[in-house]
Design a protein around this motif. Structure first.
Motif, PDB file in Angstrom:
ATOM      1  N   LEU A   9      44.253  39.506  35.179  1.00  0.00           N
ATOM      2  CA  LEU A   9      43.987  39.459  33.586  1.00  0.00           C
ATOM      3  C   LEU A   9      45.457  40.030  32.961  1.00  0.00           C
ATOM      4  O   LEU A   9      45.992  39.479  32.141  1.00  0.00           O
ATOM      5  CB  LEU A   9      42.947  40.197  33.224  1.00  0.00           C
ATOM      6  N   PRO A  30      29.811  33.128  33.337  1.00  0.00           N
ATOM      7  CA  PRO A  30      29.468  32.354  34.600  1.00  0.00           C
ATOM      8  C   PRO A  30      29.878  31.118  34.627  1.00  0.00           C
ATOM      9  O   PRO A  30      30.051  30.376  35.554  1.00  0.00           O
ATOM     10  CB  PRO A  30      28.124  32.380  34.841  1.00  0.00           C
ATOM     11  N   PHE A  31      30.171  30.442  33.223  1.00  0.00           N
ATOM     12  CA  PHE A  31      30.750  29.101  33.396  1.00  0.00           C
ATOM     13  C   PHE A  31      31.948  28.896  33.413  1.00  0.00           C
ATOM     14  O   PHE A  31      32.577  27.884  33.993  1.00  0.00           O
ATOM     15  CB  PHE A  31      30.041  28.302  32.089  1.00  0.00           C
ATOM     16  N   TRP A  32      32.767  29.552  32.627  1.00  0.00           N
ATOM     17  CA  TRP A  32      34.134  29.006  32.225  1.00  0.00           C
ATOM     18  C   TRP A  32      35.158  29.812  32.983  1.00  0.00           C
ATOM     19  O   TRP A  32      36.194  29.632  33.273  1.00  0.00           O
ATOM     20  CB  TRP A  32      34.435  29.220  30.547  1.00  0.00           C
ATOM     21  N   ASP A  33      34.838  31.215  33.127  1.00  0.00           N
ATOM     22  CA  ASP A  33      36.142  32.204  33.765  1.00  0.00           C
ATOM     23  C   ASP A  33      35.811  32.672  34.820  1.00  0.00           C
ATOM     24  O   ASP A  33      36.599  33.176  35.565  1.00  0.00           O
ATOM     25  CB  ASP A  33      36.070  33.416  32.748  1.00  0.00           C
ATOM     26  N   ARG A  34      34.483  32.614  35.366  1.00  0.00           N
ATOM     27  CA  ARG A  34      34.269  33.194  36.706  1.00  0.00           C
ATOM     28  C   ARG A  34      34.906  32.265  37.866  1.00  0.00           C
ATOM     29  O   ARG A  34      34.765  31.138  37.870  1.00  0.00           O
ATOM     30  CB  ARG A  34      32.768  33.157  36.802  1.00  0.00           C
ATOM     31  N   GLY A  35      35.259  33.169  38.912  1.00  0.00           N
ATOM     32  CA  GLY A  35      35.745  32.184  40.275  1.00  0.00           C
ATOM     33  C   GLY A  35      37.186  32.011  40.264  1.00  0.00           C
ATOM     34  O   GLY A  35      37.665  31.804  41.351  1.00  0.00           O
ATOM     35  N   PHE A  36      37.867  32.290  39.056  1.00  0.00           N
ATOM     36  CA  PHE A  36      39.227  32.307  39.070  1.00  0.00           C
ATOM     37  C   PHE A  36      40.214  33.381  39.312  1.00  0.00           C
ATOM     38  O   PHE A  36      41.366  33.422  39.991  1.00  0.00           O
ATOM     39  CB  PHE A  36      39.706  31.704  37.827  1.00  0.00           C
ATOM     40  N   SER A  37      39.478  34.601  39.343  1.00  0.00           N
ATOM     41  CA  SER A  37      40.167  35.892  39.708  1.00  0.00           C
ATOM     42  C   SER A  37      39.114  37.200  39.728  1.00  0.00           C
ATOM     43  O   SER A  37      37.987  36.906  39.473  1.00  0.00           O
ATOM     44  CB  SER A  37      41.191  36.236  38.636  1.00  0.00           C
ATOM     45  N   SER A  38      39.556  37.952  40.126  1.00  0.00           N
ATOM     46  CA  SER A  38      38.794  39.492  40.238  1.00  0.00           C
ATOM     47  C   SER A  38      39.678  40.368  39.825  1.00  0.00           C
ATOM     48  O   SER A  38      40.712  40.553  40.298  1.00  0.00           O
ATOM     49  CB  SER A  38      38.007  39.302  41.730  1.00  0.00           C
ATOM     50  N   SER A  77      34.491  40.509  39.640  1.00  0.00           N
ATOM     51  CA  SER A  77      34.329  38.956  39.822  1.00  0.00           C
ATOM     52  C   SER A  77      33.131  38.519  38.933  1.00  0.00           C
ATOM     53  O   SER A  77      33.046  37.527  38.663  1.00  0.00           O
ATOM     54  CB  SER A  77      34.334  38.610  41.121  1.00  0.00           C
ATOM     55  N   TYR A 112      37.910  34.420  22.953  1.00  0.00           N
ATOM     56  CA  TYR A 112      38.092  32.968  23.122  1.00  0.00           C
ATOM     57  C   TYR A 112      38.678  32.360  22.096  1.00  0.00           C
ATOM     58  O   TYR A 112      38.706  30.844  22.050  1.00  0.00           O
ATOM     59  CB  TYR A 112      36.833  32.183  23.263  1.00  0.00           C
ATOM     60  N   ALA A 113      38.974  33.030  21.060  1.00  0.00           N
ATOM     61  CA  ALA A 113      39.601  32.599  19.627  1.00  0.00           C
ATOM     62  C   ALA A 113      40.876  31.938  19.857  1.00  0.00           C
ATOM     63  O   ALA A 113      41.780  32.070  20.808  1.00  0.00           O
ATOM     64  CB  ALA A 113      39.615  33.382  18.621  1.00  0.00           C
TER      65      ALA A 113
END
Lengths: 159, 387
Positions: free
Chosen positions: B144, B131-139, B126, B247-248
């Protein structure tokens, strides 16, 4: 060697409950993106001067063009579901220490006006009811509860 | 022009969900010693060491290169550590190849390991995302790859179905029964997989790799030394590595460009025009069953949308025309930082004729693939029995 004997013989040490605080800089454009969501419930993107593609969330460099981006453009809080997964195993959010309840919808979303993808929750836990291409909309946290993070968006919902 | 180089010795540990009898350096040394013994050389012949392992946070350590290398013969030699997630192990081999192909060194040891039981993967995974955009949504990797597999199935339905993933899980766990190092050796049915508990749709429990402790190592030598050390060395015929910007805009997880490009580079270098006819076997990094279908297509071993047919018709079975993962693949063991190297070792062993009970007859050329990050790093290695 018997398994029971193994356990007695080999020692392990445990870390205990370790906590290590960090502080991360969001940067100029990242700060703008998150404060606009916090203060105005508005999404902004950033446009590549070379390929014209719009990134949401904001990044400062277009990877494929290797070009620096500076032009901010407004984008919608509605968009399309690109792909999704209904997740059935929980985890502890490292930013809050809170356990995520399961199952929950995990989604890749393209907002109208954006070219790149956003990762967020989708408020639906039946994979049969989700389909790529479906229209979705951001549901924001109530006024006064938004702190300047991606969690200021509670989740996306099907329109 | 690069010098010719070959794998002359390989070593693996048995993969297990927990190895309390060894610490990290001991685990890594177990594989390194076996590779050195297999090459039939003195440890003092090793001129440089390359180490590959996954994110430090998996084991709750920091800079393992500070204390792992001593157990691997780093004293008095250059040491490099590679860390690119799932491609760490394959990356270590590629870096070791550069050492030899450049002419800088004649004999180089590459070692990779992971000891996932030292940590709690759902915690450490996780912290891997931004830390800003993708964290906290899954582990973990399953959500993925759930996104990736969902995109893939949606694109090719009804040609590719959910039970095609299950067929991969059945095939690879069965292949693993002939591999003495495999962790999961199971005879299961498509129904068992389809009825196993949901993890991250469309991925179910039996579509997932296990968590593993394990290490792998190989010795690479230049032409003259290689011919002395091994009766049939596995020559590096082609290499391709590619990363893409995760992120493209319009990144395509169902047909990842990094894999397509890495394969093209490797085929070009190895003068391969028709991979499925010119290669004899492939070892593919399928951490989740659907990935074997996705990578088979991206590697150009069949057309997009044909992955399901490849497994259903038996083409990719051990006895098929183009066997994939005769070792049992990543679905049978996944010490993450080592798994990419394990694919290379298995592909090299097929060429060397040393794969034991899962040896295929008459292998002349083989392919090893790995992926890492958020499906953004890819490597492809091609081995040949003849220079």
């Amino acid at each position: 060697m018997a398994a029971a004997e193994d356990k007695k013989m080999f020692l392990v040490i445990e870390s205990g409950n370790v906590a290590q605080p960090f502080r991360w800089s969001a940067g100029t454009y990242g700060s703008k993106f998150l404060t606009e969501i916090r203060d105005n419930k508005k999404f902004w993107g950033i446009k590549c001067p070379k390929c014209g593609k719009v990134y949401v969330p904001i990044r400062s460099v277009c990877g494929p063009c290797y070009a620096e981006m500076t032009e901010l453009v407004p984008v919608s809080d509605e968009g399309n579901l690109i792909t999704f997964s209904v997740v059935s195993f929980g985890f502890v959010d490292p930013s809050t220490g809170k356990q995520k309840p399961v199952p929950y919808g995990y989604a890749v979303i393209k907002l109208d006006g954006a070219d790149s993808y956003l990762i967020h929750y989708i408020d639906e836990t039946d994979p049969e009811k989700l389909k790529a291409g479906m229209r979705v909309r951001a549901v924001f946290e109530e006024d006064g509860k938004r702190t300047g993070s991606m969690m200021d968006i509670k989740h996306f919902e099907l329109i | 022009m690069a010098r010719a180089a070959a794998v002359v010795g390989t070593g693996q540990t048995r993969y297990a969900n927990r190895r309390d009898d060894v610490n990290i350096p001991e685990l890594a040394r177990e594989a390194a010693s076996r590779a050195i013994e297999d090459a039939g050389i003195d440890p003092r012949d090793i001129e440089a060491v390359v180490i590959g392992s996954g994110p430090e946070v998996f084991e709750g350590v920091n800079r393992p290169d500070l204390w792992v290398g001593s157990a691997l013969g780093q004293a008095g030699r250059p040491v490099t550590r590679i860390q690119t997630g799932g491609t760490s192990g394959a990356g270590a081999t590629i870096a070791a190849f550069y050492h030899v192909a450049s002419g800088l060194h004649d004999v180089v040891l590459a070692v990779s390991y992971e000891k996932l039981s030292d940590g709690i993967p759902s915690y450490s995974f996780s912290t891997l995302s931004d830390p800003f955009w993708d964290r906290g949504f899954s582990s973990g990797a399953a959500p993925l790859v759930g996104l990736q597999s969902c995109q893939y199935l949606a694109r090719h339905a009804p040609k590719v179905r959910e039970d095609h993933g299950a067929m991969v899980a059945v095939k690879n766990r069965k292949n693993a029964m002939r591999n003495p190092y495999a962790q999961l050796q199971m005879e299961i049915t498509v129904d068992d997989v389809m009825n196993s508990s949901p993890v991250a749709s469309p991925i179910k429990a039996l579509d997932c790799c296990p968590l593993s402790d394990g290490a792998a190592a190989l010795v690479i030598a230049e032409e003259r030394r290689a011919k002395k050390m091994a009766s049939r060395p596995a020559w590096f015929a082609g290499l391709g590595a590619c990363s893409e910007s995760p992120y493209a805009p319009n990144i395509d997880m169902a047909y990842p460009e990094s894999c397509v490009r890495a394969a093209q580079l490797a085929y070009q270098m190895a003068w391969i025009y028709d991979p499925v006819r010119e290669l004899d076997v492939a070892e593919i990094f399928e951490a989740f069953s659907f990935q074997e279908l996705i990578w088979t297509e991206a590697l150009g071993l069949c057309n997009p949308g044909e992955g399901g047919r490849m497994v259903e018709s038996g083409v990719t079975a051990m006895e098929g025309e183009f066997p994939i993962n005769p070792s049992g693949g990543v679905l049978s063991a996944n010490p993450i930082g080592a798994s990419g190297m394990i694919r290379q070792i298995e592909a090299a062993m097929q060429v060397m004729g040393k794969a034991g009970a899962h040896q295929l007859p008459g292998v002349r050329k083989s392919l090893a693939h790995s992926w890492g990050g958020v499906v953004q790093f890819s490597t492809v290695t091609i081995f040949a029995g003849e220079l």
